[in-house]
Design an enzyme around this catalytic site. Structure first.
Site, PDB file in Angstrom:
ATOM      1  N   LYS A  11       0.919  -1.167  -0.047  1.00  0.00           N
ATOM      2  CA  LYS A  11      -0.007   0.089   0.034  1.00  0.00           C
ATOM      3  C   LYS A  11       0.800   1.238   0.092  1.00  0.00           C
ATOM      4  CE  LYS A  11      -3.843  -2.480   2.467  1.00  0.00           C
ATOM      5  NZ  LYS A  11      -4.787  -2.344   3.562  1.00  0.00           N
ATOM      6  N   TYR A  51     -12.963  -1.299  -2.987  1.00  0.00           N
ATOM      7  CA  TYR A  51     -13.379  -1.796  -1.329  1.00  0.00           C
ATOM      8  C   TYR A  51     -14.884  -1.335  -1.242  1.00  0.00           C
ATOM      9  CZ  TYR A  51      -8.632  -1.717  -0.209  1.00  0.00           C
ATOM     10  OH  TYR A  51      -7.152  -1.767   0.037  1.00  0.00           O
ATOM     11  N   PHE A  59     -14.909   4.448   8.171  1.00  0.00           N
ATOM     12  CA  PHE A  59     -13.430   4.400   7.604  1.00  0.00           C
ATOM     13  C   PHE A  59     -13.230   4.547   6.169  1.00  0.00           C
ATOM     14  CE2 PHE A  59     -13.703   0.145   8.707  1.00  0.00           C
ATOM     15  CZ  PHE A  59     -13.284  -0.531   7.333  1.00  0.00           C
ATOM     16  N   ARG A  87      -2.310 -14.802   4.520  1.00  0.00           N
ATOM     17  CA  ARG A  87      -2.811 -13.985   5.630  1.00  0.00           C
ATOM     18  C   ARG A  87      -1.994 -14.060   6.769  1.00  0.00           C
ATOM     19  NH1 ARG A  87      -7.222 -11.120   4.428  1.00  0.00           N
ATOM     20  NH2 ARG A  87      -8.477 -11.304   6.482  1.00  0.00           N
ATOM     21  N   THR A  93      -4.981  -7.548  11.031  1.00  0.00           N
ATOM     22  CA  THR A  93      -5.308  -6.266  10.170  1.00  0.00           C
ATOM     23  C   THR A  93      -4.640  -5.177  10.796  1.00  0.00           C
ATOM     24  OG1 THR A  93      -7.473  -7.080   9.200  1.00  0.00           O
ATOM     25  CG2 THR A  93      -7.150  -4.887   9.298  1.00  0.00           C
ATOM     26  N   ARG A 104       2.895  -6.955   8.630  1.00  0.00           N
ATOM     27  CA  ARG A 104       2.246  -5.989   9.241  1.00  0.00           C
ATOM     28  C   ARG A 104       3.004  -5.321  10.722  1.00  0.00           C
ATOM     29  NH1 ARG A 104      -3.800  -7.567   7.593  1.00  0.00           N
ATOM     30  NH2 ARG A 104      -3.858  -6.344   5.853  1.00  0.00           N
ATOM     31  N   ASN A 114      -2.015  -0.013   6.880  1.00  0.00           N
ATOM     32  CA  ASN A 114      -1.572  -1.353   7.543  1.00  0.00           C
ATOM     33  C   ASN A 114      -0.639  -2.015   6.397  1.00  0.00           C
ATOM     34  OD1 ASN A 114      -3.409  -2.056   5.861  1.00  0.00           O
ATOM     35  ND2 ASN A 114      -4.468  -3.454   7.347  1.00  0.00           N
ATOM     36  N   HIS A 117      -2.073  -5.520   1.617  1.00  0.00           N
ATOM     37  CA  HIS A 117      -3.552  -6.271   1.431  1.00  0.00           C
ATOM     38  C   HIS A 117      -3.404  -7.553   1.297  1.00  0.00           C
ATOM     39  CE1 HIS A 117      -7.428  -7.032   0.214  1.00  0.00           C
ATOM     40  NE2 HIS A 117      -7.060  -7.635  -0.913  1.00  0.00           N
ATOM     41  N   GLU A 128      -9.984  -9.825  -7.391  1.00  0.00           N
ATOM     42  CA  GLU A 128      -8.973  -8.721  -7.131  1.00  0.00           C
ATOM     43  C   GLU A 128      -7.935  -8.907  -8.089  1.00  0.00           C
ATOM     44  OE1 GLU A 128     -10.100  -8.736  -2.165  1.00  0.00           O
ATOM     45  OE2 GLU A 128      -8.055  -9.320  -3.056  1.00  0.00           O
TER      46      GLU A 128
HETATM   47  P1  CMP Z   1      -7.653  -4.548   4.294  1.00  0.00           P
HETATM   48  O1  CMP Z   1      -8.106  -5.611   5.123  1.00  0.00           O
HETATM   49  O2  CMP Z   1      -6.333  -4.805   3.322  1.00  0.00           O
HETATM   50  O3  CMP Z   1      -8.651  -4.074   3.485  1.00  0.00           O
HETATM   51  C1  CMP Z   1      -9.569  -3.093   4.122  1.00  0.00           C
HETATM   52  C2  CMP Z   1      -8.973  -2.075   4.731  1.00  0.00           C
HETATM   53  O4  CMP Z   1      -9.708  -0.836   5.308  1.00  0.00           O
HETATM   54  C3  CMP Z   1      -7.902  -2.514   5.687  1.00  0.00           C
HETATM   55  O5  CMP Z   1      -6.921  -3.306   5.287  1.00  0.00           O
HETATM   56  C4  CMP Z   1      -7.609  -1.123   6.536  1.00  0.00           C
HETATM   57  O6  CMP Z   1      -6.620  -0.657   5.628  1.00  0.00           O
HETATM   58  C5  CMP Z   1      -8.736  -0.655   6.409  1.00  0.00           C
HETATM   59  N1  CMP Z   1      -9.609  -0.762   7.728  1.00  0.00           N
HETATM   60  C6  CMP Z   1      -9.981  -1.749   8.417  1.00  0.00           C
HETATM   61  N2  CMP Z   1     -10.818  -1.728   9.493  1.00  0.00           N
HETATM   62  C7  CMP Z   1     -10.448  -0.319   9.663  1.00  0.00           C
HETATM   63  C8  CMP Z   1     -10.626   0.453  10.813  1.00  0.00           C
HETATM   64  N3  CMP Z   1     -11.248  -0.056  11.880  1.00  0.00           N
HETATM   65  N4  CMP Z   1     -10.529   1.798  10.805  1.00  0.00           N
HETATM   66  C9  CMP Z   1      -9.686   2.228   9.696  1.00  0.00           C
HETATM   67  N5  CMP Z   1      -9.354   1.392   8.727  1.00  0.00           N
HETATM   68  C10 CMP Z   1      -9.693   0.242   8.639  1.00  0.00           C
END
Ligand code: CMP
Length: 139
Positions: A11, A51, A59, A87, A93, A104, A114, A117, A128
């Protein structure tokens, strides 16, 4: 478990901090074969579509802004049990909850930014991958 594929993006935060090489090294050392890869930048429309499942989340707007603010590295990876193993490699996450040694934990600063992905299912890996790559870009 049969060989299968997952989709990843390094990212904008990971690219900005110069972590492309270190993250790809970790991915290769963990047994993933790179099937396709490119440096690219998502448009607002791209990120909103990619997304879409999160469109009702509080968010969402920040997520779209973050994912479009600079280049990403998009890649398709192949390995036995690729989706689940990737994963595990990237960790939770929220990097605060990610296990020691995960991507991460090592390279991400927050749940919103983070670093990387990873697809959450074979079906989403396929969707994707097709979002970012044509068949002739896969090797
Ligand atoms: P990812 O799981 O790759 O895809 C969805 C993204 O949304 C996740 O990574 C984070 O970058 C973002 N994300 C998920 N949960 C939250 C949260 N609670 N607050 C802010 N960003 C989030």
């Amino acid at each position: 478990m049969a060989k299968n594929r997952t989709f990843t993006m390094l990212k904008p935060d990971a690219v900005e901090k110069g972590h492309i090489g270190a993250i790809l090294e970790k991915i290769s050392a963990s047994g993933f074969r790179i099937v396709a890869m490119k440096l690219t930048q998502m448009t607002t429309k791209d990120a909103q579509n990619f997304y879409a499942v999160h469109s009702e989340r509080p968010f969402f707007a920040d997520l779209v802004e973050y994912m479009t603010r600079g280049p990403i590295v998009a890649a398709i990876l192949e390995k036995d049990n690729a989706v689940e193993d990737f994963r595990t490699l990237i960790g939770a996450t929220n990097p605060a909850d990610a296990a020691e040694g995960t991507i991460r934990k090592m390279f991400a600063d927050s749940i919103s930014e983070n670093a990387v992905h990873g697809s959450d299912s074979d079906e989403n890996a396929f969707i994707e991958s097709a979002f970012h790559f044509s068949g002739r870009e896969m090797f």
